[in-house]
Design a protein around this motif. Structure first.
Motif, PDB file in Angstrom:
ATOM      1  N   ASN A   1      13.198   8.112  -0.793  1.00  0.00           N
ATOM      2  CA  ASN A   1      13.486   7.441   0.476  1.00  0.00           C
ATOM      3  C   ASN A   1      12.962   6.009   0.514  1.00  0.00           C
ATOM      4  O   ASN A   1      12.831   5.407   1.568  1.00  0.00           O
ATOM      5  CB  ASN A   1      12.898   8.241   1.644  1.00  0.00           C
TER       6      ASN A   1
ATOM      7  N   LYS B   1       0.837  -1.199   0.000  1.00  0.00           N
ATOM      8  CA  LYS B   1       0.000   0.000   0.000  1.00  0.00           C
ATOM      9  C   LYS B   1       0.875   1.254   0.000  1.00  0.00           C
ATOM     10  O   LYS B   1       2.032   1.217   0.426  1.00  0.00           O
ATOM     11  CB  LYS B   1      -0.908  -0.003   1.223  1.00  0.00           C
ATOM     12  N   VAL B   2       0.293   2.359  -0.460  1.00  0.00           N
ATOM     13  CA  VAL B   2       0.977   3.647  -0.416  1.00  0.00           C
ATOM     14  C   VAL B   2       1.403   3.918   1.025  1.00  0.00           C
ATOM     15  O   VAL B   2       0.631   3.690   1.966  1.00  0.00           O
ATOM     16  CB  VAL B   2       0.048   4.773  -0.936  1.00  0.00           C
ATOM     17  N   GLY B   3       2.629   4.370   1.193  1.00  0.00           N
ATOM     18  CA  GLY B   3       3.177   4.648   2.519  1.00  0.00           C
ATOM     19  C   GLY B   3       4.051   3.528   3.057  1.00  0.00           C
ATOM     20  O   GLY B   3       4.853   3.748   3.956  1.00  0.00           O
ATOM     21  N   ASP B   4       3.900   2.313   2.495  1.00  0.00           N
ATOM     22  CA  ASP B   4       4.745   1.195   2.911  1.00  0.00           C
ATOM     23  C   ASP B   4       6.180   1.438   2.468  1.00  0.00           C
ATOM     24  O   ASP B   4       6.428   2.103   1.450  1.00  0.00           O
ATOM     25  CB  ASP B   4       4.288  -0.125   2.260  1.00  0.00           C
ATOM     26  N   GLN B   5       7.109   0.880   3.208  1.00  0.00           N
ATOM     27  CA  GLN B   5       8.506   0.852   2.774  1.00  0.00           C
ATOM     28  C   GLN B   5       8.585  -0.107   1.586  1.00  0.00           C
ATOM     29  O   GLN B   5       8.034  -1.209   1.647  1.00  0.00           O
ATOM     30  CB  GLN B   5       9.408   0.375   3.917  1.00  0.00           C
TER      31      GLN B   5
ATOM     32  N   ALA C   1       4.828   5.594  -3.072  1.00  0.00           N
ATOM     33  CA  ALA C   1       4.014   6.796  -3.256  1.00  0.00           C
ATOM     34  C   ALA C   1       2.792   6.519  -4.126  1.00  0.00           C
ATOM     35  O   ALA C   1       1.850   7.297  -4.147  1.00  0.00           O
ATOM     36  CB  ALA C   1       4.855   7.902  -3.884  1.00  0.00           C
ATOM     37  N   TYR C   2       2.830   5.417  -4.878  1.00  0.00           N
ATOM     38  CA  TYR C   2       1.725   5.054  -5.769  1.00  0.00           C
ATOM     39  C   TYR C   2       1.790   3.549  -5.994  1.00  0.00           C
ATOM     40  O   TYR C   2       2.872   2.996  -6.202  1.00  0.00           O
ATOM     41  CB  TYR C   2       1.852   5.785  -7.108  1.00  0.00           C
TER      42      TYR C   2
ATOM     43  N   LYS D   1       9.948   4.841  -0.113  1.00  0.00           N
ATOM     44  CA  LYS D   1       8.570   4.657   0.348  1.00  0.00           C
ATOM     45  C   LYS D   1       7.674   4.588  -0.881  1.00  0.00           C
ATOM     46  O   LYS D   1       7.902   5.292  -1.872  1.00  0.00           O
ATOM     47  CB  LYS D   1       8.115   5.840   1.218  1.00  0.00           C
TER      48      LYS D   1
ATOM     49  N   ASP E   1       9.456   6.650  -3.832  1.00  0.00           N
ATOM     50  CA  ASP E   1      10.102   7.957  -3.682  1.00  0.00           C
ATOM     51  C   ASP E   1      11.602   7.822  -3.393  1.00  0.00           C
ATOM     52  O   ASP E   1      12.142   6.710  -3.314  1.00  0.00           O
ATOM     53  CB  ASP E   1       9.375   8.818  -2.641  1.00  0.00           C
TER      54      ASP E   1
END
Length: 172
Positions: free
Chosen positions: A143, A24-28, A147-148, A145, A141
């Motif tokens: 870092n 999911k978005v936000g996952d590493q 983002a999509y 993570k 991204d």
């Protein structure tokens, strides 16, 4: 044992099972190891500090995969040095190189998940029935993570190119 997601998607209307987690978005972004060519392997770390658009296709030798890879190759020209587009499939590196040469694709980096299916399992796109990676898009991204994320419900459909490109541009 890897997570099985039965009926997570379809191929021509027939249910298929995906192996691995649904990200999911936000996952590493999980690390992975794929082949750049027969002798050289790369991982997520090799693209550290860049925005990564990961375009996953079952095989470059099919119509939708061909169109998807060509589309992102065209988009890449306007993205700059801080963005890398990776196309990952289970095709052999030889086939990927041949396809890129014939298609004139030079902006996208093709990577092969054929040896260990490391990417497919880590990103939840390995199709159990075919041992190919399911069409999907991930934007990672600088870092690492997510983002999509776009997991397609039907293997033969096109991804949302515009939404993926907007996600990349929003990170710049």
């Amino acid at each position: 044992m890897a997570q099985e997601r039965k009926d997570a998607a379809t191929f021509k209307g027939n249910p298929i099972t995906l192996i691995g987690p649904e990200l999911k978005v936000g996952d590493q972004a999980p690390d992975f190891t794929v082949s750049k060519n027969l002798l050289e392997e790369v991982s997520l770390k090799d693209y550290a500090g860049k925005i990564k658009l990961i375009s996953v296709v079952p095989s470059l030798d099919t119509g939708v995969c061909d169109a998807q890879t060509r589309r992102f190759n065209e988009e890449a020209a306007s993205l700059g040095e801080d963005v890398v587009i990776l196309t990952i499939s289970a095709d052999l590196p030889f086939a990927q190189a041949r396809w890129c040469g014939a298609a004139g694709v030079e902006q996208v980096i093709t990577l092969s998940d054929y040896k260990t299916r490391s990417f497919g399992q880590a990103y939840g796109v390995l199709i159990q029935e075919f041992q190919l990676d399911m069409r999907s898009i991930f934007v990672v991204d600088q870092n690492d993570k997510l983002a999509y994320v776009e997991y397609l419900a039907e293997m033969t459909e096109h991804p949302n190119y515009d939404a993926a490109m907007e996600a990349v541009k929003s990170l710049r």
